[in-house]
Design a protein around this motif. Structure first.
Motif, mmCIF file in Angstrom:
data_model
loop_
_atom_site.group_PDB
_atom_site.id
_atom_site.type_symbol
_atom_site.label_atom_id
_atom_site.label_comp_id
_atom_site.label_asym_id
_atom_site.label_seq_id
_atom_site.Cartn_x
_atom_site.Cartn_y
_atom_site.Cartn_z
ATOM 1 N N HIS A 56 0.867 -1.326 0.111
ATOM 2 C CA HIS A 56 -0.082 0.030 0.112
ATOM 3 C C HIS A 56 0.731 1.127 0.056
ATOM 4 O O HIS A 56 0.641 2.424 -0.697
ATOM 5 C CB HIS A 56 -1.061 0.146 0.954
ATOM 6 N N VAL A 57 1.914 1.278 0.601
ATOM 7 C CA VAL A 57 3.009 2.449 0.553
ATOM 8 C C VAL A 57 3.369 2.434 -0.723
ATOM 9 O O VAL A 57 3.521 3.718 -1.156
ATOM 10 C CB VAL A 57 3.926 2.228 1.596
ATOM 11 N N ARG A 58 3.713 1.561 -1.301
ATOM 12 C CA ARG A 58 4.502 1.795 -2.722
ATOM 13 C C ARG A 58 3.190 2.177 -3.710
ATOM 14 O O ARG A 58 3.790 3.153 -4.471
ATOM 15 C CB ARG A 58 4.895 0.140 -3.165
ATOM 16 N N LEU A 59 1.964 1.734 -3.582
ATOM 17 C CA LEU A 59 1.022 2.346 -4.435
ATOM 18 C C LEU A 59 0.791 3.602 -4.172
ATOM 19 O O LEU A 59 0.642 4.432 -5.016
ATOM 20 C CB LEU A 59 -0.320 1.403 -4.327
ATOM 21 N N ALA A 60 0.675 4.089 -2.720
ATOM 22 C CA ALA A 60 0.542 5.402 -2.441
ATOM 23 C C ALA A 60 1.509 6.233 -3.164
ATOM 24 O O ALA A 60 1.324 7.434 -3.614
ATOM 25 C CB ALA A 60 0.344 5.619 -0.968
ATOM 26 N N LEU A 61 2.922 5.886 -2.990
ATOM 27 C CA LEU A 61 3.931 6.652 -3.597
ATOM 28 C C LEU A 61 3.968 6.840 -4.996
ATOM 29 O O LEU A 61 4.002 8.005 -5.660
ATOM 30 C CB LEU A 61 5.176 6.089 -3.230
ATOM 31 N N GLN A 62 3.399 5.760 -5.726
ATOM 32 C CA GLN A 62 3.426 5.913 -7.209
ATOM 33 C C GLN A 62 2.099 6.880 -7.512
ATOM 34 O O GLN A 62 2.168 7.612 -8.390
ATOM 35 C CB GLN A 62 3.097 4.309 -7.709
ATOM 36 N N PHE A 63 1.131 6.869 -6.922
ATOM 37 C CA PHE A 63 -0.020 7.755 -7.155
ATOM 38 C C PHE A 63 0.355 8.993 -6.709
ATOM 39 O O PHE A 63 0.089 10.117 -7.696
ATOM 40 C CB PHE A 63 -1.135 7.280 -5.945
ATOM 41 N N PHE A 64 0.950 9.242 -5.701
ATOM 42 C CA PHE A 64 1.101 10.862 -5.338
ATOM 43 C C PHE A 64 2.358 11.117 -6.360
ATOM 44 O O PHE A 64 2.652 12.339 -6.695
ATOM 45 C CB PHE A 64 1.626 11.167 -3.883
ATOM 46 N N ALA A 65 3.245 10.420 -6.833
ATOM 47 C CA ALA A 65 4.279 11.048 -7.674
ATOM 48 C C ALA A 65 3.549 11.185 -9.192
ATOM 49 O O ALA A 65 3.856 12.184 -9.843
ATOM 50 C CB ALA A 65 5.252 9.564 -8.083
ATOM 51 N N GLY A 66 2.417 10.586 -9.486
ATOM 52 C CA GLY A 66 1.685 10.780 -10.972
ATOM 53 C C GLY A 66 0.926 12.245 -10.473
ATOM 54 O O GLY A 66 0.719 12.815 -11.486
ATOM 55 N N VAL A 67 0.494 12.367 -9.409
ATOM 56 C CA VAL A 67 -0.435 13.586 -9.107
ATOM 57 C C VAL A 67 0.413 14.972 -8.988
ATOM 58 O O VAL A 67 0.165 16.035 -9.533
ATOM 59 C CB VAL A 67 -1.224 13.395 -7.680
ATOM 60 N N PHE A 68 1.784 14.715 -8.428
ATOM 61 C CA PHE A 68 2.618 16.101 -8.320
ATOM 62 C C PHE A 68 3.356 16.082 -9.459
ATOM 63 O O PHE A 68 4.515 16.816 -9.322
ATOM 64 C CB PHE A 68 3.211 15.977 -6.945
ATOM 65 N N GLY A 69 3.047 15.414 -10.623
ATOM 66 C CA GLY A 69 4.038 15.687 -12.001
ATOM 67 C C GLY A 69 5.024 14.675 -12.203
ATOM 68 O O GLY A 69 5.935 15.039 -13.244
ATOM 69 N N GLY A 70 5.392 13.742 -11.475
ATOM 70 C CA GLY A 70 6.194 12.714 -11.731
ATOM 71 C C GLY A 70 5.830 11.992 -12.866
ATOM 72 O O GLY A 70 4.511 11.511 -13.219
ATOM 73 N N GLN A 71 6.573 11.778 -13.850
ATOM 74 C CA GLN A 71 6.186 10.847 -14.976
ATOM 75 C C GLN A 71 6.790 9.547 -14.915
ATOM 76 O O GLN A 71 7.933 9.121 -14.525
ATOM 77 C CB GLN A 71 6.812 11.522 -16.265
#
Length: 80
Positions: A56-71
């Motif tokens: 769940h932590v890994r999925l949350a980090l991926q989600f927030f990386a996508g939300v905040f402009g990470g490609q």
């Protein structure tokens, strides 16, 4: 001498556990049932945390990386 203080401290902690939970008024067989259920619940919670929290932590980090402009990598390969 230090061993006696450690055993006294552990005995005091167990006594506090009995007082806080209120199981000091139970009979010995009732205490054992209560303690075994409590240990089972704690063991299941620890196991569940060990198995599912990292995912769940890994999925949350991926989600927030996508939300905040990470490609992600697939977007980078399309751009080049």
């Amino acid at each position: 001498m230090a061993f006696k203080t450690v055993t006294d401290y552990v005995a005091w902690l167990y006594y506090q556990y009995l007082l806080v939970t209120g199981i000091y008024v139970l009979e010995p067989w009732e205490k054992s049932i209560f303690n075994s259920i409590l240990i089972s619940v704690v063991a299941m919670a620890v196991y569940t945390s060990y198995v599912f929290v990292p995912t769940h932590v890994r999925l949350a980090l991926q989600f927030f990386a996508g939300v905040f402009g990470g490609q992600n990598e697939s977007a980078m390969t399309l751009m080049s």
